[in-house]
Structures are given as structure tokens and as C-alpha cells.
Design a protein around this motif. Structure first.
Motif, PDB file in Angstrom:
ATOM      1  N   GLY A  80       0.815  -1.203   0.000  1.00  0.00           N
ATOM      2  CA  GLY A  80       0.000   0.000   0.000  1.00  0.00           C
ATOM      3  C   GLY A  80       0.848   1.252   0.000  1.00  0.00           C
ATOM      4  N   PHE A  81       1.364   1.609  -1.150  1.00  0.00           N
ATOM      5  CA  PHE A  81       2.276   2.743  -1.204  1.00  0.00           C
ATOM      6  C   PHE A  81       1.541   4.078  -1.153  1.00  0.00           C
ATOM      7  N   TRP A  82       0.207   4.009  -1.326  1.00  0.00           N
ATOM      8  CA  TRP A  82      -0.530   5.273  -1.340  1.00  0.00           C
ATOM      9  C   TRP A  82      -0.637   5.868   0.057  1.00  0.00           C
ATOM     10  N   LEU A  83      -0.273   5.101   1.041  1.00  0.00           N
ATOM     11  CA  LEU A  83      -0.360   5.612   2.403  1.00  0.00           C
ATOM     12  C   LEU A  83       0.989   6.165   2.832  1.00  0.00           C
ATOM     13  N   SER A  84       0.961   7.149   3.685  1.00  0.00           N
ATOM     14  CA  SER A  84       2.222   7.674   4.192  1.00  0.00           C
ATOM     15  C   SER A  84       2.853   6.612   5.085  1.00  0.00           C
ATOM     16  N   PRO A  85       4.183   6.648   5.243  1.00  0.00           N
ATOM     17  CA  PRO A  85       4.851   5.611   6.029  1.00  0.00           C
ATOM     18  C   PRO A  85       4.274   5.504   7.441  1.00  0.00           C
ATOM     19  N   LYS A  86       3.956   6.622   8.018  1.00  0.00           N
ATOM     20  CA  LYS A  86       3.441   6.612   9.387  1.00  0.00           C
ATOM     21  C   LYS A  86       2.107   5.874   9.454  1.00  0.00           C
ATOM     22  N   ILE A  87       1.217   6.178   8.487  1.00  0.00           N
ATOM     23  CA  ILE A  87      -0.099   5.531   8.488  1.00  0.00           C
ATOM     24  C   ILE A  87       0.057   4.052   8.147  1.00  0.00           C
ATOM     25  N   GLN A  88       0.931   3.773   7.181  1.00  0.00           N
ATOM     26  CA  GLN A  88       1.198   2.371   6.852  1.00  0.00           C
ATOM     27  C   GLN A  88       1.571   1.599   8.094  1.00  0.00           C
ATOM     28  N   PHE A  89       2.435   2.197   8.887  1.00  0.00           N
ATOM     29  CA  PHE A  89       2.928   1.523  10.068  1.00  0.00           C
ATOM     30  C   PHE A  89       1.791   1.194  11.025  1.00  0.00           C
ATOM     31  N   TYR A  90       0.819   2.088  11.103  1.00  0.00           N
ATOM     32  CA  TYR A  90      -0.256   1.885  12.072  1.00  0.00           C
ATOM     33  C   TYR A  90      -1.482   1.197  11.473  1.00  0.00           C
ATOM     34  N   LYS A  91      -1.349   0.666  10.263  1.00  0.00           N
ATOM     35  CA  LYS A  91      -2.489   0.055   9.605  1.00  0.00           C
ATOM     36  C   LYS A  91      -3.222  -0.984  10.454  1.00  0.00           C
ATOM     37  N   PRO A  92      -2.538  -1.944  11.034  1.00  0.00           N
ATOM     38  CA  PRO A  92      -3.264  -2.938  11.845  1.00  0.00           C
ATOM     39  C   PRO A  92      -3.969  -2.309  13.040  1.00  0.00           C
ATOM     40  N   GLY A  99      -4.480 -18.914  33.231  1.00  0.00           N
ATOM     41  CA  GLY A  99      -5.011 -18.727  31.877  1.00  0.00           C
ATOM     42  C   GLY A  99      -4.912 -17.308  31.364  1.00  0.00           C
ATOM     43  N   TRP A 100      -4.407 -16.409  32.174  1.00  0.00           N
ATOM     44  CA  TRP A 100      -4.355 -15.002  31.746  1.00  0.00           C
ATOM     45  C   TRP A 100      -3.343 -14.740  30.645  1.00  0.00           C
ATOM     46  N   GLU A 101      -2.344 -15.632  30.550  1.00  0.00           N
ATOM     47  CA  GLU A 101      -1.359 -15.423  29.477  1.00  0.00           C
ATOM     48  C   GLU A 101      -2.059 -15.391  28.119  1.00  0.00           C
ATOM     49  N   MET A 102      -3.101 -16.215  27.974  1.00  0.00           N
ATOM     50  CA  MET A 102      -3.802 -16.270  26.687  1.00  0.00           C
ATOM     51  C   MET A 102      -4.512 -14.949  26.385  1.00  0.00           C
ATOM     52  N   ASP A 103      -5.132 -14.362  27.405  1.00  0.00           N
ATOM     53  CA  ASP A 103      -5.819 -13.085  27.195  1.00  0.00           C
ATOM     54  C   ASP A 103      -4.828 -11.994  26.805  1.00  0.00           C
ATOM     55  N   ALA A 104      -3.663 -12.009  27.466  1.00  0.00           N
ATOM     56  CA  ALA A 104      -2.669 -10.970  27.172  1.00  0.00           C
ATOM     57  C   ALA A 104      -2.152 -11.128  25.746  1.00  0.00           C
ATOM     58  N   ILE A 105      -1.849 -12.367  25.364  1.00  0.00           N
ATOM     59  CA  ILE A 105      -1.363 -12.606  23.997  1.00  0.00           C
ATOM     60  C   ILE A 105      -2.445 -12.203  22.995  1.00  0.00           C
ATOM     61  N   ALA A 106      -3.705 -12.544  23.322  1.00  0.00           N
ATOM     62  CA  ALA A 106      -4.810 -12.200  22.417  1.00  0.00           C
ATOM     63  C   ALA A 106      -4.893 -10.690  22.216  1.00  0.00           C
ATOM     64  N   ALA A 107      -4.743  -9.940  23.303  1.00  0.00           N
ATOM     65  CA  ALA A 107      -4.810  -8.478  23.184  1.00  0.00           C
ATOM     66  C   ALA A 107      -3.732  -7.973  22.245  1.00  0.00           C
ATOM     67  N   VAL A 108      -2.512  -8.518  22.381  1.00  0.00           N
ATOM     68  CA  VAL A 108      -1.403  -8.043  21.541  1.00  0.00           C
ATOM     69  C   VAL A 108      -1.659  -8.371  20.072  1.00  0.00           C
ATOM     70  N   VAL A 109      -2.111  -9.596  19.780  1.00  0.00           N
ATOM     71  CA  VAL A 109      -2.258  -9.951  18.365  1.00  0.00           C
ATOM     72  C   VAL A 109      -3.479  -9.278  17.744  1.00  0.00           C
ATOM     73  N   ILE A 110      -4.542  -9.100  18.518  1.00  0.00           N
ATOM     74  CA  ILE A 110      -5.692  -8.372  17.964  1.00  0.00           C
ATOM     75  C   ILE A 110      -5.265  -6.944  17.628  1.00  0.00           C
ATOM     76  N   LEU A 125      -9.506 -15.314  16.290  1.00  0.00           N
ATOM     77  CA  LEU A 125      -9.192 -15.882  14.975  1.00  0.00           C
ATOM     78  C   LEU A 125      -9.583 -14.918  13.860  1.00  0.00           C
ATOM     79  N   ALA A 126     -10.804 -14.394  13.964  1.00  0.00           N
ATOM     80  CA  ALA A 126     -11.305 -13.528  12.898  1.00  0.00           C
ATOM     81  C   ALA A 126     -10.471 -12.264  12.786  1.00  0.00           C
ATOM     82  N   ALA A 127     -10.098 -11.703  13.940  1.00  0.00           N
ATOM     83  CA  ALA A 127      -9.344 -10.444  13.921  1.00  0.00           C
ATOM     84  C   ALA A 127      -8.015 -10.625  13.217  1.00  0.00           C
ATOM     85  N   VAL A 128      -7.313 -11.697  13.522  1.00  0.00           N
ATOM     86  CA  VAL A 128      -6.010 -11.890  12.910  1.00  0.00           C
ATOM     87  C   VAL A 128      -6.164 -12.301  11.455  1.00  0.00           C
TER      88      VAL A 128
END
Lengths: 336, 506
Positions: free
Chosen positions: A18-30, A264-275, A323-326
Motif C-alpha cells: 500500500g504505497f498510497w499511504l504515508s509511512p506513518k499511516i502504513q505503520f499503524y495500519k493494523p 489462563g491469563w497469558e492467553m488473554d494478554a497474547i490475544a490483546a497483543v495480536v488483535i 481468529l477472525a481479527a487476525v
């Protein structure tokens, strides 16, 4: 001629397309993607007749942030571990251990509340020092190293009182998790401070730069004169420190130190990061994204509660949301 | 299956093969013919196009144009599977064997003999494997694990596997690189044996002696172009070297003007077991010192040890007469070394970071105020480098991944200079960079030396070494086998190549 080198971060995050986006916006796309999903959720919950009234109260909002605070704080730390291409599975056990330490200091040793908290934070962080030392000095992958400390931590917290909880904690201690100032929960205030501090650490300091660089190329970082071992040590110590803070909040919220807290909290924390756009292979994750991820999970649970969905169904639902988010970001695997 | 009536004199003809990568020539109108049962050497400098040609033959690359004729019939090779079906096998330097599996499991991977129940028939597999292993006369068992074999033995497994797949033409890419003299002899015996069985072999090697020992004919490539094919018995080593390096030096290089000053760096007795032995040399202020050597000669290991990236067993380093202690890249940077590593994308830059973040990566402390990176200061410095080194980038915030190779390399140069390095170590500074950007790097090197910095440049490109260096060190098997000073005699390609092949210069 090897032009197709593996590029961590690029594959999943879509950061270089996606070159039409500025580098800063590209970086924050997710992050922008996650934020859009989050806003859509909020709009839905405030518009849906069944939830609208109870959802749209200030009390509900502050309550959710209080509930989210623990996972969000741990996820701030987890962002560092995932960014470097590692992971920390021991966070839930550190929550329990630091809670048990705090409880033991106050109830058995009779130490003042602030001193007990400090000892609990130090005790919890020591797990991170150990994880960091293993990551820095051995070839044991962080996944395995922290799997080990996860078990050790859980066992230690059960050992404190032979499996029993430490109850009847002082009222002044319980205020951290239960009280508020001008209507804003203390837990929420701590969360905001930790978000700001983590953001500063990751995006404004030499340490944060090094974590990012480590996720892309350990060798480039090393040849640039940065001590990779020292960076790893600090990453895992910080993750454990965040978990210990979450442990103190958790303990004071329920008014008792539970040996099975945080399981089981490790899973929630990892989920937050990947989402929030974090790539599990390293090289890509931001604090902003992680917080959006944690809030998304928190408000999702809140909304489902208000709709009266069974907690068991909620767990299943949460899994599909992750799953859907990623998937929405990373797409299908290449066909060959 | 031997044809009684040969349809052609050659088992393989490759005609007018061309291949370009992003407009850069890798091969242009190259041809090669291999006879039945001959050992044919393919030689050329690094980057001459040998590997590309072989990758086209094995189906790893597709050719842009040209024709491949196998056994007299046009062959269409689009995938590695195609080339295998046609009886072509390539034995890579790093063998494509799975270390945790046994010899026979490896040999029949994906085509295991089955029992009547559909399960793998290990007994038959091991018997089959034994048959082919016997054909290459080796002692170890089909059930031995590959990880327990020496690299010579692993190579024999790869050859046995090739034979079991019905290979009529075997390509060996630097087969002796990791072998001892004795193992090399055993391999040569096998090659002679295979030859007598009518199997043709393409033999790629940097060791010219081996070519004269084992090969029948030789084809020389240079800069992606065909030079000549000749019977080995008709030529000698000197004429072969001349064919390999014969390119005339034109004005690809800017003239060297800077005059080296007084000695700056002095290295003595540097060694590391099995890698470097008894290295001593000096570097003068404002000098470009070229280090030439073939792959595996220890040139990269030498500069990495100097910079502190790799450990060394011995070695005194003195700067301006004063001994310095260098044990880590951090020490190296502290004492004024800057290092541009060989693998730009894996060791030089952080692909996912912006130009600015990359430029300051090795000296982040310089832009840190009160524990916080001063991004305005960073930007100011980066823009200075973008301007002075002519880095073509949309902005200082652009992610380095999107830049061309030459501009990425300039970012690494900027990173070195930003640490205030006085001695710049450039390991293959122009590898994978197009011609125009190369020239810019050369001009930059001249300017740097004019401003008083000194450069150690490693290169596999002989013309580059000769065109840019004031003095050249040549390495072979971890030793310095030659030193050539341009101020005394003009640098000669033949002399340097000889030293690189292990002949100690007088």
C-alpha cells in the motif's frame, strides 16, 4: 540474488504494502483496523436496544476499564516480549505469586501495606529476571523457559498456605482494586499510568528501539554495539513487573490472595497483543494496538454479559473473535 | 537406459541462455555443451553466473530466453521436479538432507516403497538403499542417521540418491569445499567411476588444481557472459586465470586521489583456531586497504574478529601505537570502528525501521536526552546524511525495506559514520547493487578517505579490488598469502588470483 528473505512483521501486518499511504499511516495500519473494529463494537452496543441503556452509562464504562485493567497491564508487558519475537507464558503465575507475597507480608509478617506491595512487586519481577537470564544466556526458547517458570510460580503460590487463600486483607489495601477517586477507579488510574509508561518505554527510549530491532534482526542489533543479552533481560523483567502490578490489583479487588489467581491469563494478554496488530513472529507490535485489543476483548465480554449470553458461550465466542481479527488482517495462505 | 543410437553428441546443450534480475544481467547468451560421460568444469569469479546457469538447469530459476536440449530433444524445465524426471541431479554445497533421518529414509523421501497395506516397507527401502550405496562404494549403513555422518559421507549419500533417481547428469557445486584431501581423493575416485558408467558431471570449483586433475573440458563464464570452452589438456593454469579475470578495467571506478598518511591501525598475531592464523597487517590513515580471497578464505572472519563481532584466540590491536582491547562490537564502535557487514538485509539494516532509526541505531546514546530519544535531533542528523550521501528516499521516516539495495547500503554507511568511526570496514559493499549505485559508493569511499577516514574493503570482485584499493591483502585458508602495494607496482589480476589460490607470492 536471495531477494525473498524472510521479513518478520511484513507478512502479516501488511506494513509494506500500500504505497498510497504515508509511512506513518502504513505503520499503524493494523492498529487502525483494530480501532475500527472496536468502534464498530461500541456503536453496536450503544445502538442495540437490549444493551443500549445499561451500556451507555459512565458507571458501566468505568467498570469495564477496571475489569480490563489487569489484562491490559499484563498485555503492555507482553507487547515487549512478542515484539522481540518471544513470548511469556508465566504471567498468570506471577499474578498469583505476587498476590500471595503481598498477602503473606501483610497478614503473617504484619508489614505495612506500602512495604508489602513493594516486596510483592520485587518478588514478582524476580521471575522476569530469571526468565530473562534464561533467554539471554541459554538457547532455551522463551516459550519453554516461561512454561517452566509458569509451573514453578503456580506451585510456589500453592505452597504458601498449602493451597488455601489469604483472606481478610486490610481495608486500605483493598481500596486499590475496589475504591475510586472522584468516581474514577484506582485500577483505571494505574492502568493509564502503565499505558503511558509502557508507551514511553517502547517508543521513546533506546531500550524500546532495541526491542523493536531485536524482533527483526538480532545480528544487526548486535553489530550495532547493543548488548542483546541485556535487552532480553530487561524485556522479561518488565513483563513480570507488569504482571506483579496486575497481581496486586487482582488481590485487592477480591480482597484475598488466591493461589489459583491469574490462571489462563497469558492467553488473554497474547490475544490483546495480536488483535492489536502484534505479529507473533516478532518485529511488529505497538502499545496503542495492544490497548485497543484489550479494550475490545473487555467490551465484548461486557456487551455479551448485558445481552445475557452464557459465560461458557462467551469463551467460545472470544476464541472466534481472536481468529477472525487476525485472519482479517493476514488473509489466506499462499496457494502453490 | 542407454540409447544404442545416439541422437546427438551431447547429453546436454544449453543455447543462448539469458537471465536478468531487475534489469541486471545475470546471464546473457550463454551456451554450454556437455558430452556423454565427461567431467565438465564450469568456472568463473564469484558472480560470473555459474550458479544462475545451474539453477536454470535444475529448474530453480526460469530462463528469460534460450533453449535446453537434453539427449538431442528440447527439454522444458520449469520446476526442480522436471529436471529430476529428465535425469538431472544437483548436489548442493549444503546438502539437502534431513539430519534427523536415516540415510535410506533420506534417499527415498517422498517415494518410499510400500507394503501391501500401504505402510512404508522399511526392509525393502534399506535393501534398495544398500544397492545404491554399494554403487558409490561406501561402508556406512542405510540405517545410520545423516547427522552422524561426515560431510564427505553426506555427499556420497546425496550422490547415491541422485543415482537411485536415474540421474544421467550430476551437477556438483563446490563439492570439495568441506572435504579433507583424503576425502577429496575418494570423491575423485567415485567421479572417475561414474564417468566410466557413462554419467556426465558438471563440476564447479574455485580450486583450479582440482579442475586440472579431474576434468576433461572447461567452460569459463565472466560477468554473465560466455568466454570460452576448452579441453583441459590444451591449457594451463595461467591461461585459465586470464580467461576468468580478463575483463579490461574501464572507467567503472573513479580515480583514487587520496594519499595515505601515517600508519593508524596495527594488527599482530591475530589467530583463531581453524579459521585465522598469524594475521598481521597495518592500515594507514586515509587508505583503502582491499582484502581479497575466495569464499572460505577467512576474510570476513578476519574483519569480524577485528571489530569484536567474533571471538579470537589471539591478536594484538593497536591504534596510533596504543594497544586497545576489543571484545565486542560495542568496544569496536568505542574505538572508532564502523562495520558494514556482508549480508545487508540480515546484518546491516533493520528492514522494518525507518531510515532515521537505522542511521542512529549504532549510536542511539548520541541523540538521547534525559533517557528519551530526541527525535528532532535524530531527524536533523538523518536529513544531513540523506543529503550528503544522496540517499534516495521519500523521507527520513520511510521504512528501509522499501528502498533499493544501493540506498539501503548508503543507510548502513551513514550508520557507521554517525558513530564517528575513523576506520570503516566494508564487507562486500557493492554486492547485489546495480552499476550506477556501485559507482556512487566508490565515489563516496574516495570522499571518505579524503576527509581522513580509512577503509578496509573486502570484495570478491577482483576488478573492484584493483580499481579501488591502495593496497591489497590476499587471503587463503585463513592466512595472508600476498600483499600488493599500488604505490610500488601496478596491481595485477593474475598475481592476486594466484595468491588467492594459495600460491604464496614471492
Amino acid at each position: 540474488m536471495a531477494n525473498n528473505l524472510p521479513t518478520p512483521g511484513a507478512d502479516e501486518a501488511g506494513g509494506i504494502r500500500g504505497f498510497w499511504l504515508s509511512p506513518k499511516i502504513q505503520f499503524y495500519k493494523p492498529e487502525i483496523f483494530a480501532a475500527t473494529a472496536f468502534l464498530a463494537l461500541l456503536l453496536f452496543l450503544s445502538g442495540y436496544p437490549k444493551t443500549s441503556a445499561s451500556f451507555l452509562s459512565a458507571e458501566n464504562f468505568l467498570n469495564v476499564t477496571r475489569q480490563v485493567s489487569m489484562n491490559a497491564i499484563i498485555a503492555c508487558g507482553m507487547t515487549f516480549a512478542i515484539l522481540m519475537g518471544g513470548i511469556d507464558l508465566s504471567v498468570g503465575s506471577v499474578v498469583a505469586v505476587s498476590g500471595m507475597i503481598a498477602g503473606d507480608c501483610m497478614m503473617r509478617m504484619g508489614l505495612p501495606v506500602p512495604v508489602s506491595i513493594i516486596i510483592a512487586l520485587i518478588g514478582g519481577s524476580l521471575f522476569g529476571v530469571f526468565n530473562g537470564a534464561v533467554a539471554a544466556l541459554t538457547n532455551v526458547p522463551p516459550f519453554i523457559a516461561t512454561l517452566g517458570t509458569m509451573s514453578v510460580g503456580r506451585g510456589l503460590s500453592l505452597l504458601f498456605r498449602a493451597g488455601y487463600a489469604i483472606s481478610d486483607l486490610p481495608e486500605s489495601f483493598n481500596r486499590i482494586g475496589q475504591g475510586d477517586v472522584f468516581g474514577i477507579p484506582y485500577a483505571t488510574i494505574i492502568l493509564v499510568l502503565m499505558i503511558f509508561f509502557s508507551w514511553f518505554l517502547l517508543h521513546k527510549t533506546v531500550f524500546g528501539r532495541s526491542v523493536f530491532a531485536l524482533g527483526w534482526s538480532k545480528e544487526t542489533l548486535r553489530l550495532s554495539g547493543v548488548s542483546v543479552k541485556w535487552v532480553k533481560m530487561r524485556i522479561f523483567t518488565y513483563v513480570a513487573f507488569c504482571s506483579a502490578i496486575a497481581g496486586v490489583i487482582m488481590t485487592s479487588r477480591v480482597g484475598s490472595a488466591q493461589p489459583m489467581a491469574g490462571s489462563g491469563w497469558e492467553m488473554d494478554a497474547i490475544a490483546a497483543v495480536v488483535i492489536g496488530g502484534g505479529n507473533i513472529a516478532g518485529g511488529r507490535a505497538t502499545i496503542i494496538g495492544t490497548i485497543i485489543g484489550a479494550l475490545l476483548l473487555g467490551f465484548l465480554g461486557n456487551g455479551l454479559n448485558l445481552m445475557g449470553v452464557s459465560p461458557y458461550l462467551q469463551i467460545i465466542f472470544k476464541g472466534f473473535v481472536i481468529l477472525a481479527a487476525v485472519f482479517a488482517r493476514s488473509g489466506w495462505s499462499e496457494k502453490r | 537406459m542407454p540409447d544404442l543410437e545416439k541422437r546427438s553428441d551431447y547429453i546436454l546443450e544449453m543455447k543462448d541462455i539469458s537471465k536478468f534480475f531487475f534489469g541486471n544481467r545475470a546471464l546473457e547468451n550463454v551456451h554450454i555443451e556437455i558430452e556423454y560421460g565427461e567431467v565438465h568444469a564450469l568456472v568463473g569469479e564469484n558472480g560470473a553466473g555459474k550458479s544462475t546457469l545451474m539453477k536454470i538447469l535444475s529448474g530453480a530459476y526460469s530462463k528469460d530466453s534460450g533453449e535446453i536440449i537434453l539427449d538431442g530433444a528440447p527439454a522444458d524445465i520449469a520446476t526442480p521436479q522436471d529436471s529430476q524426471t529428465l535425469g538431472i541431479s544437483i548436489i548442493y554445497q549444503e546438502f539437502n538432507l534431513i539430519r534427523g533421518m536415516s540415510v535410506s529414509e533420506n534417499m527415498f523421501l517422498g517415494r518410499e516403497p510400500r507394503t501391501m497395506f500401504g505402510t512404508i516397507d522399511s526392509k525393502r527401502r534399506n535393501e534398495e538403499a544398500r544397492k545404491w550405496l554399494d554403487r558409490v562404494s561406501v561402508k556406512f549403513k542405510p540405517t545410520d542417521l545423516v547427522q552422524d555422518l561426515s560431510s564427505a559421507q553426506a555427499q556420497f549419500v546425496a550422490i547415491a540418491q541422485a543415482l537411485s533417481k536415474g540421474a544421467k547428469l550430476i551437477i556438483m557445486d563446490e563439492p570439495t569445499a568441506s572435504l579433507t584431501t583424503k576425502e577429496t581423493e575418494t570423491l575423485f575416485d567415485l567421479i572417475r567411476d561414474l564417468k566410466s558408467q557413462g554419467i556426465s558431471i558438471i563440476f564447479i570449483s574455485h580450486h583450479l588444481d582440482e579442475i586440472f586433475e579431474i576434468c576433461d573440458r572447461v567452460t569459463v563464464l565472466r560477468d554473465g557472459l560466455y568466454v570460452d570452452t576448452s579441453k583441459v589438456s590444451d591449457i594451463d593454469k595461467d591461461s585459465l586465470i586470464r580467461m576468468m579475470v580478463g575483463r579490461e578495467l574501464s572507467n567503472e571506478f573513479p580515480p583514487r586521489m587520496a594519499l595515505p598518511g601515517e600508519p593508524l591501525l596495527e594488527v599482530k598475531d591475530m589467530s583463531r583456531q581453524d579459521v585465522l592464523s598469524d594475521i598481521r597487517f597495518h592500515l594507514r590513515k586515509g587508505e583503502i586497504l582491499g582484502i581479497y580471497g575466495l569464499v572460505g578464505s577467512g576474510r570476513t572472519e578476519l574483519v569480524r574478529a577485528l571489530y569484536g563481532a567474533d571471538r579470537r584466540d589471539n591478536g594484538d590491536i593497536a591504534l596510533g601505537g596504543a594497544p586497545v582491547e576489543i571484545r565486542s562490537p560495542h568496544d569496536g564502535i568505542k574505538h572508532g570502528f564502523g562495520f558494514l557487514p556482508e549480508e545487508r538485509k540480515l546484518q546491516g539494516v533493520i528492514l522494518g525501521m525507518s531510515v532515521a532509526n537505522n542511521v542512529t541505531l549504532a549510536a542511539m546514546d548520541k541523540i538521547t536526552r534525559y533517557l528519551m530519544i530526541d527525535e528532532r535531533e535524530e531527524l536533523k542528523n538523518t536529513e544531513h546524511f540523506v543529503h550528503s550521501l544522496n540517499i534516495k528516499t521519500p523521507s527520513a521516516h520511510t521504512v528501509v525495506q522499501t528502498l533499493s539495495g544501493g540506498n539501503q547500503q548508503k543507510v548502513v554507511v551513514a550508520k557507521c559514520i554517525f558513530t564517528d568511526a575513523e576506520i570503516l570496514i566494508f564487507d562486500e559493499p557493492t554486492r547485489g547493487i546495480d552499476v550506477g549505485a556501485k559507482y556512487e559508493i566508490y565515489v563516496l569511499m574516495n570522499e571518505l578517505t579524503k576527509s581522513g577516514k580509512s577503509i578496509i574493503m573486502i570484495s570478491s570482485d577482483l576488478p573492484e579490488i584493483i580499481g579501488m584499493s591502495d593496497r591489497v591483502l590476499v587471503m587463503w585458508e585463513g592466512r595472508i598469502t600476498g600483499e600488493f602495494d599500488r604505490a610500488k607496482t601496478p596491481l595485477s589480476q593474475e598475481a592476486i588470483m594466484k595468491a588467492a589460490a594459495g600460491e604464496v607470492a614471492a
